[in-house]
Design a protein around this motif. Structure first.
Motif, PDB file in Angstrom:
ATOM      1  N   GLN A  82       0.920  -1.189  -0.052  1.00  0.00           N
ATOM      2  CA  GLN A  82      -0.208  -0.322  -0.070  1.00  0.00           C
ATOM      3  C   GLN A  82       0.852   1.071   0.116  1.00  0.00           C
ATOM      4  OE1 GLN A  82      -2.891   1.383  -0.756  1.00  0.00           O
ATOM      5  NE2 GLN A  82      -4.231   0.640   0.856  1.00  0.00           N
ATOM      6  N   ARG A  83       0.751   2.094  -0.975  1.00  0.00           N
ATOM      7  CA  ARG A  83       1.477   3.380  -1.041  1.00  0.00           C
ATOM      8  C   ARG A  83       0.623   4.384  -1.791  1.00  0.00           C
ATOM      9  NH1 ARG A  83       6.633   1.568  -0.370  1.00  0.00           N
ATOM     10  NH2 ARG A  83       7.057  -0.831  -1.078  1.00  0.00           N
ATOM     11  N   GLN A  84       0.795   5.546  -1.231  1.00  0.00           N
ATOM     12  CA  GLN A  84       0.145   6.703  -1.420  1.00  0.00           C
ATOM     13  C   GLN A  84       0.403   7.293  -2.600  1.00  0.00           C
ATOM     14  OE1 GLN A  84      -2.327   7.811   0.690  1.00  0.00           O
ATOM     15  NE2 GLN A  84      -3.060   9.134  -1.052  1.00  0.00           N
ATOM     16  N   ILE A  85       1.428   7.047  -3.414  1.00  0.00           N
ATOM     17  CA  ILE A  85       1.661   7.410  -4.492  1.00  0.00           C
ATOM     18  C   ILE A  85       1.008   6.681  -5.628  1.00  0.00           C
ATOM     19  CG2 ILE A  85       3.983   5.843  -5.055  1.00  0.00           C
ATOM     20  CD1 ILE A  85       5.245   8.371  -6.139  1.00  0.00           C
ATOM     21  N   LEU A  86       0.697   5.452  -5.404  1.00  0.00           N
ATOM     22  CA  LEU A  86      -0.184   4.896  -6.199  1.00  0.00           C
ATOM     23  C   LEU A  86      -1.404   5.425  -6.365  1.00  0.00           C
ATOM     24  CD1 LEU A  86       1.322   1.007  -5.977  1.00  0.00           C
ATOM     25  CD2 LEU A  86       1.672   2.590  -7.596  1.00  0.00           C
ATOM     26  N   ALA A  87      -2.028   5.529  -5.104  1.00  0.00           N
ATOM     27  CA  ALA A  87      -3.147   6.024  -4.974  1.00  0.00           C
ATOM     28  C   ALA A  87      -3.390   7.549  -5.666  1.00  0.00           C
ATOM     29  CB  ALA A  87      -3.877   6.084  -3.466  1.00  0.00           C
ATOM     30  N   ASP A  88      -2.514   8.060  -5.541  1.00  0.00           N
ATOM     31  CA  ASP A  88      -2.416   9.550  -6.199  1.00  0.00           C
ATOM     32  C   ASP A  88      -2.030   9.653  -7.709  1.00  0.00           C
ATOM     33  OD1 ASP A  88      -2.515  10.532  -3.780  1.00  0.00           O
ATOM     34  OD2 ASP A  88      -0.523  11.003  -3.335  1.00  0.00           O
ATOM     35  N   CYS A  89      -2.103   8.302  -8.371  1.00  0.00           N
ATOM     36  CA  CYS A  89      -1.312   8.570  -9.739  1.00  0.00           C
ATOM     37  C   CYS A  89      -2.545   8.998 -10.725  1.00  0.00           C
ATOM     38  CB  CYS A  89      -1.028   7.084 -10.121  1.00  0.00           C
ATOM     39  SG  CYS A  89       0.864   6.756 -10.019  1.00  0.00           S
ATOM     40  N   PHE A  90      -3.751   8.449 -10.110  1.00  0.00           N
ATOM     41  CA  PHE A  90      -4.780   9.039 -11.152  1.00  0.00           C
ATOM     42  C   PHE A  90      -4.990  10.470 -11.154  1.00  0.00           C
ATOM     43  CE2 PHE A  90      -9.418  10.301 -11.875  1.00  0.00           C
ATOM     44  CZ  PHE A  90      -9.756   9.275 -12.845  1.00  0.00           C
ATOM     45  N   GLY A  91      -4.932  11.133 -10.015  1.00  0.00           N
ATOM     46  CA  GLY A  91      -5.245  12.600  -9.794  1.00  0.00           C
ATOM     47  C   GLY A  91      -4.136  13.433 -10.467  1.00  0.00           C
ATOM     48  N   GLN A  92      -2.872  12.505 -10.428  1.00  0.00           N
ATOM     49  CA  GLN A  92      -1.750  13.341 -11.235  1.00  0.00           C
ATOM     50  C   GLN A  92      -1.597  13.020 -12.613  1.00  0.00           C
ATOM     51  OE1 GLN A  92       1.995  13.389  -9.055  1.00  0.00           O
ATOM     52  NE2 GLN A  92       0.868  12.747  -7.161  1.00  0.00           N
ATOM     53  N   ASN A  93      -2.768  12.407 -13.145  1.00  0.00           N
ATOM     54  CA  ASN A  93      -2.978  12.049 -14.642  1.00  0.00           C
ATOM     55  C   ASN A  93      -1.400  11.409 -14.897  1.00  0.00           C
ATOM     56  OD1 ASN A  93      -4.907  13.654 -14.461  1.00  0.00           O
ATOM     57  ND2 ASN A  93      -3.930  15.533 -15.191  1.00  0.00           N
ATOM     58  N   SER A  94      -1.036  10.445 -14.227  1.00  0.00           N
ATOM     59  CA  SER A  94       0.273   9.948 -14.542  1.00  0.00           C
ATOM     60  C   SER A  94       0.164   8.241 -13.976  1.00  0.00           C
ATOM     61  CB  SER A  94       1.139  10.641 -13.674  1.00  0.00           C
ATOM     62  OG  SER A  94       2.571  10.300 -14.304  1.00  0.00           O
ATOM     63  N   THR A  95       1.514   7.891 -14.012  1.00  0.00           N
ATOM     64  CA  THR A  95       1.641   6.425 -13.272  1.00  0.00           C
ATOM     65  C   THR A  95       3.013   6.373 -12.574  1.00  0.00           C
ATOM     66  OG1 THR A  95       2.942   5.397 -15.244  1.00  0.00           O
ATOM     67  CG2 THR A  95       0.507   5.347 -15.494  1.00  0.00           C
ATOM     68  N   ALA A  96       3.224   5.325 -11.768  1.00  0.00           N
ATOM     69  CA  ALA A  96       4.495   5.531 -11.206  1.00  0.00           C
ATOM     70  C   ALA A  96       5.620   5.460 -12.073  1.00  0.00           C
ATOM     71  CB  ALA A  96       4.393   4.395 -10.104  1.00  0.00           C
ATOM     72  N   PHE A  97       5.343   4.852 -13.347  1.00  0.00           N
ATOM     73  CA  PHE A  97       6.613   4.849 -14.190  1.00  0.00           C
ATOM     74  C   PHE A  97       6.941   6.035 -14.822  1.00  0.00           C
ATOM     75  CE2 PHE A  97       4.598   0.503 -14.363  1.00  0.00           C
ATOM     76  CZ  PHE A  97       6.078  -0.233 -13.917  1.00  0.00           C
TER      77      PHE A  97
END
Length: 214
Positions: A172-187
């Motif tokens: 569980q990582r906040q950054i993965l949850a935030d990706c949608f809102g940031q119009n992005s992916t972890a990659f």
């Protein structure tokens, strides 16, 4: 070319996150990828529409249309990734009946583990009908660091026959949850937290796709 379905009847298991990140990872490897959104919530298609790096996507939710169109689409792309619905419906059954690989994310809770067994039962039915396919993998998703639940969940999942249970765990990582809102992916994000998430996802995807060659 391969059709990879991300399925689990339990909502909130992380199917869309896995589907979008798998598609982006393959795209970064110069593969041609199509995502088929078969979930009524359309989370993955909405997410993909926000990305700066365009990834082709089609919304197909009718079972008969999935059975007809997925094999045709797989001829035009290196990979077709299907984000399945959050239910054991005829749509899910159709997706499994044409997939080469089924990936089942499972959160480490009793409710999710019980739900996963129902998903595995559906996979087994398709394997009997198709005399082997689809190959299937399960992994623990959204695990909390420092808890024993993830290890216990892996042991429970390993009791289910006909499915490969991966040792790789996505935490569980906040950054993965935030990706949608940031119009992005972890990659596509920078920073050490994104780097850790990328490494976990890449290891997961490599292990999952190895099953296709096994």
């Amino acid at each position: 070319m391969p059709i990879v379905s991300i399925i689990n009847q339990k909502g909130g298991s992380g199917k869309s996150t896995v589907a979008v990140h798998l598609a982006r990872w393959l795209q970064k490897k110069k593969e041609t990828v199509l995502v088929v959104d078969a979930d009524a919530q359309c989370s993955s298609s909405k997410w993909l529409a926000r990305l700066k790096k365009e990834i082709p996507c089609k919304i197909i939710q009718a079972p008969d249309e999935l059975l007809d169109e997925l094999p045709k689409l797989s001829e035009a792309y290196s990979w077709v990734i299907v984000d399945g619905p959050a239910a054991l419906s005829e749509t899910t059954r159709a997706v499994i009946l044409v997939a080469d690989l089924a990936i089942v994310p499972c959160q480490p809770t009793g409710v999710d583990l019980e739900s996963a067994s129902d998903t595995v039962r559906l996979i087994h039915q398709a394997q009997r009908i198709r005399r082997g396919d689809p190959k299937a993998v399960m992994f623990v998703n959204r695990a909390v660091k420092g808890t024993k639940l993830k290890d216990e969940a892996i042991e429970v999942l390993r009791l289910m026959p006909g499915v490969t249970v991966l040792d790789t765990v996505i935490h569980q990582r906040q950054i993965l949850a935030d990706c949608f809102g940031q119009n992005s992916t972890a990659f596509d994000l920078t920073g050490s937290t994104a780097g850790i998430a990328r490494r976990e996802l890449e290891q997961l995807f490599k292990k999952a796709l190895e099953v296709l060659d096994g």
